[in-house]
Design a protein around this motif. Structure first.
Motif, mmCIF file in Angstrom:
data_model
loop_
_atom_site.group_PDB
_atom_site.id
_atom_site.type_symbol
_atom_site.label_atom_id
_atom_site.label_comp_id
_atom_site.label_asym_id
_atom_site.label_seq_id
_atom_site.Cartn_x
_atom_site.Cartn_y
_atom_site.Cartn_z
ATOM 1 N N GLN A 73 13.688 -4.715 66.070
ATOM 2 C CA GLN A 73 12.591 -3.791 66.389
ATOM 3 C C GLN A 73 12.452 -2.723 65.308
ATOM 4 N N ASN A 74 13.571 -2.218 64.820
ATOM 5 C CA ASN A 74 13.547 -1.211 63.759
ATOM 6 C C ASN A 74 12.941 -1.776 62.485
ATOM 7 N N LYS A 75 13.321 -3.010 62.121
ATOM 8 C CA LYS A 75 12.803 -3.627 60.900
ATOM 9 C C LYS A 75 11.319 -3.977 61.032
ATOM 10 N N CYS A 76 10.850 -4.165 62.267
ATOM 11 C CA CYS A 76 9.429 -4.443 62.510
ATOM 12 C C CYS A 76 8.630 -3.155 62.734
ATOM 13 N N TYR A 77 9.244 -1.997 62.457
ATOM 14 C CA TYR A 77 8.577 -0.686 62.528
ATOM 15 C C TYR A 77 8.097 -0.353 63.943
ATOM 16 N N CYS A 146 22.546 0.724 52.382
ATOM 17 C CA CYS A 146 21.404 1.200 51.586
ATOM 18 C C CYS A 146 20.340 1.815 52.492
ATOM 19 N N SER A 147 20.078 1.153 53.611
ATOM 20 C CA SER A 147 19.075 1.677 54.552
ATOM 21 C C SER A 147 19.476 3.053 55.065
ATOM 22 N N VAL A 148 20.759 3.239 55.346
ATOM 23 C CA VAL A 148 21.246 4.541 55.837
ATOM 24 C C VAL A 148 20.974 5.625 54.800
ATOM 25 N N TYR A 149 21.370 5.364 53.550
ATOM 26 C CA TYR A 149 21.165 6.374 52.507
ATOM 27 C C TYR A 149 19.676 6.618 52.258
ATOM 28 N N SER A 173 20.855 3.480 45.360
ATOM 29 C CA SER A 173 20.751 2.609 44.194
ATOM 30 C C SER A 173 22.082 1.948 43.873
ATOM 31 N N TYR A 174 23.181 2.718 43.993
ATOM 32 C CA TYR A 174 24.515 2.190 43.674
ATOM 33 C C TYR A 174 24.890 1.021 44.589
ATOM 34 N N PHE A 175 24.677 1.208 45.896
ATOM 35 C CA PHE A 175 25.071 0.147 46.827
ATOM 36 C C PHE A 175 24.090 -1.028 46.784
ATOM 37 N N ALA A 176 22.838 -0.790 46.417
ATOM 38 C CA ALA A 176 21.913 -1.899 46.192
ATOM 39 C C ALA A 176 22.398 -2.762 45.027
ATOM 40 N N HIS A 177 22.931 -2.106 43.995
ATOM 41 C CA HIS A 177 23.487 -2.841 42.856
ATOM 42 C C HIS A 177 24.694 -3.676 43.293
ATOM 43 N N ARG A 178 25.543 -3.119 44.151
ATOM 44 C CA ARG A 178 26.700 -3.866 44.644
ATOM 45 C C ARG A 178 26.269 -5.021 45.553
ATOM 46 N N ASP A 179 25.093 -4.888 46.162
ATOM 47 C CA ASP A 179 24.555 -5.952 47.007
ATOM 48 C C ASP A 179 23.767 -6.974 46.192
ATOM 49 N N HIS A 180 23.735 -6.782 44.864
ATOM 50 C CA HIS A 180 23.004 -7.667 43.935
ATOM 51 C C HIS A 180 21.499 -7.658 44.233
ATOM 52 N N ASN A 181 20.994 -6.544 44.720
ATOM 53 C CA ASN A 181 19.575 -6.382 45.007
ATOM 54 C C ASN A 181 18.959 -5.554 43.881
ATOM 55 N N THR A 182 18.512 -6.259 42.849
ATOM 56 C CA THR A 182 18.034 -5.586 41.635
ATOM 57 C C THR A 182 16.820 -4.710 41.907
#
Length: 584
Positions: A73-77, A146-149, A173-182
């Motif tokens: 539900q959260n991801k569907c706004y 990443c969503s939390v930050y 940005s840092y944790f997105a990089h660790r998640d390989h989400n460029t």
């Protein structure tokens, strides 16, 4: 006793069937978990359909289902209007959950408070969620982290705390990089730019703008690369660097994809007209500057303050006293209105902080009461333990008196024990022999896999060497395409493709038509429906068949084709759409 023995098999069967049902529900939840980030709408439909079985769930299954439901539900706004379900999740997973589950539970509680306008409470929940995360674990949920930050940064921006917001975007940005989400890694850097501008750190704004532009370009995001420029453009115009600003403006207008054929920018980004007006004023093109400042008037941005300010500069340049007085007054009124809004926002924030402090006092009182209850419980436990010790001592003395009577029985037990050991060794040897046989079976299967791999490579080579018309025939004859054709031939709503069917179809395009797969199915500008219509049209499905498969009207299918043809190929006619797709 006979009745109990008769009912025992029925009870055992009931337990077995209950366990099988729970296992099936857990497997369904695992399937939802695998797609929830990429396809939250499909995940939400699956979770809603499971609600009819929720009364049969075990406590663990029900909690995991509820967490996935609220996450979808959260991801569907979908806005949360209550925090009751989220508190249930927090209470449960704080005791029995993994670090990822505890983080998600507190994050969802924070989203509830955010939707309810309780920003300080939401921020507190996000900070607790971050503390729950085990960032050194291999299975750390960096996506949720990443969503939390990101949510923390938005709240801090709204509270006019740009420095703290920047720190949150950096961690995003840092944790997105660790998640390989460029993409998210670069977006986290880009989102720092407005906060630096709020801090009047223009050098950092320009540095980050160039860095993000290079990263977006290097990783194949040309539109995003051009879209990072607006703040930098405003800074350069205010600094009088007209040529450099003009180069950025040209790239922004030509490559960002935000402008229509008549040069109008997308809704919500109209402030760029103010930049255009500044540029023309700086290059002594006063009539053009007036055009864009007046164009900005139609959008009521900042109470029209930017538009009035620009027009005031225009009439100062023309030395028109009446218009100067008019727009000076309008500027002053707009600025007063903006300041009144800021004061109102500050009062709302102060009220929110007051409510937060009140909640903190209530929480402290409850904590004190909990401590007092804890000491009472400790006293009761000590008393119970003393009583239990007396009882144990009584039975221990009684046990000593009975010990001699048990010695003969223990001798028999010793004999039985030796027999059991002998049987154990025999079974252990048999198990080792079974393990050897199993290893032989595994080796045989590996050899079979190797042979199949060679066959697959041979088939792929033959397919690549086929002429285009033979390849097309092979594609149209594939199992998945035939399956879609059968589904398209039945009555509407009697059978529709599943998520697995669509994934198999996408997999066929990835292997057989990689250019189409990369250009269409990996295009983030297209919606899920648009991608599905592109695949079906490429496979020669008619509008009627497509409407059956997607449960849409034929007119809706035609409209979507036209929209995609404009978006991808810049052509308004639907007749060229199929030919354009086949050229990929």
């Amino acid at each position: 006793m006979r009745a109990v023995k008769a009912l025992l098999p029925i009870f055992v069967l009931f337990v077995i069937f209950a366990c099988v049902g729970q296992r099936r529900h857990e497997q369904a939840l695992q399937s939802v978990k695998a797609i929830i980030n990429e396809y939250p709408d499909a995940a939400l439909r699956m979770l809603d359909s499971m609600e009819v079985y929720s009364e049969d769930f075990s406590e663990s299954t029900r909690m995991h289902w509820l967490m996935l439901l609220l996450s979808a539900q959260n991801k569907c706004y979908i806005d949360f209007h209550s925090d009751s379900l989220q508190k249930i999740l927090v209470d449960y997973f704080d005791v029995q959950g993994t670090p990822n589950e505890r983080m998600t539970a507190h994050y969802l509680l924070g989203r509830a408070y955010s939707d309810m306008g309780e920003a300080p409470m939401a921020l507190r929940c996000y900070q607790t969620a971050v503390e729950c995360a085990d960032t050194m674990a291999k299975d750390c949920d960096y996506y949720t982290l990443c969503s939390v930050y990101g949510q923390m940064a938005q709240i801090l921006n709204a509270q006019h705390l740009p420095k703290e917001a920047i720190e949150s975007w950096k961690l995003y940005s840092y944790f997105a990089h660790r998640d390989h989400n460029t993409f998210s890694y670069i977006k986290g850097k880009e989102l720092q730019i407005p906060s630096y501008y709020q801090m009047v750190d223009t050098s950092s704004c320009l540095r980050l703008t160039e860095e993000c532009h290079k990263l977006y370009t290097a990783y194949g995001y040309p539109e995003e690369a051009a879209s990072v420029y607006p703040t930098a453009i405003l800074i350069l115009l205010q600094d009088g660097q007209w040529p450099r600003a003009h180069r950025m403006m040209m790239e922004y207008e030509d490559k960002s994809g935000l402008f229509d054929d008549e040069g109008n920018i997308s809704l919500g980004k109209e402030k760029y007209y103010y930049c255009k007006g500044l540029y023309y004023m700086g290059t002594h093109q006063v009539d053009s500057a007036e055009y864009f400042f007046r164009k900005l008037l139609g959008f009521r941005r900042n109470r029209n303050y930017d538009a009035y300010k620009g027009l005031l500069a225009v009439y100062q340049e023309r030395r028109n006293i009446d218009s100067i007085l008019k727009y000076s007054t309008l500027c002053e009124q707009a600025l007063d209105s903006i300041q009144a809004d800021d004061q109102s926002d500050a009062m709302i924030a102060a009220h929110s902080l007051y409510n937060y402090s009140r909640q903190e006092k209530i929480a402290s009182k409850k904590t004190l009461e909990a401590k007092q209850t804890k000491w009472r419980m400790i006293f009761v436990v000590i008393a119970v333990l003393l009583f239990a010790a007396l009882i144990i001592n009584f039975f221990y003395q009684k046990f000593k008196r009975l010990r001699k009577a048990k010695e003969k029985e223990l001798g028999q037990i010793s004999t039985d024990y030796m027999v059991a050991i002998s049987k154990y060794e025999q079974l252990k040897q048999e198990l080792q022999e079974l393990a050897v046989d199993q290893k032989r079976v595994v080796e045989n299967k590996r050899e079979e896999i190797s042979v199949l791999r060679v066959q697959i490579d041979g088939y792929k080579k033959k397919f690549d060497e086929l002429p285009d018309h033979d390849k097309e025939a092979a594609i149209m004859g594939s199992d998945i395409v035939v399956a879609f054709q059968k589904m398209a031939s039945v009555k509407p709503k009697s059978q529709v493709p599943t998520v697995g069917d669509w994934q198999r179809l996408m997999g066929m395009f990835a292997k057989s038509i990689p250019k189409f797969y990369e250009g269409i199915l990996l295009n983030d500008d297209l919606t899920k429906l648009e991608k599905e219509i592109c695949m079906l049209c490429r496979l020669n499905f008619s509008n009627g068949q497509i409407s059956v498969l997607l449960d849409k009207s034929t007119q809706s299918v035609t409209n979507t084709k036209s929209k995609v043809n404009i978006k991808l190929f810049g052509q308004k006619t639907v007749t060229s759409f199929k030919k354009n797709l086949q050229s990929m």
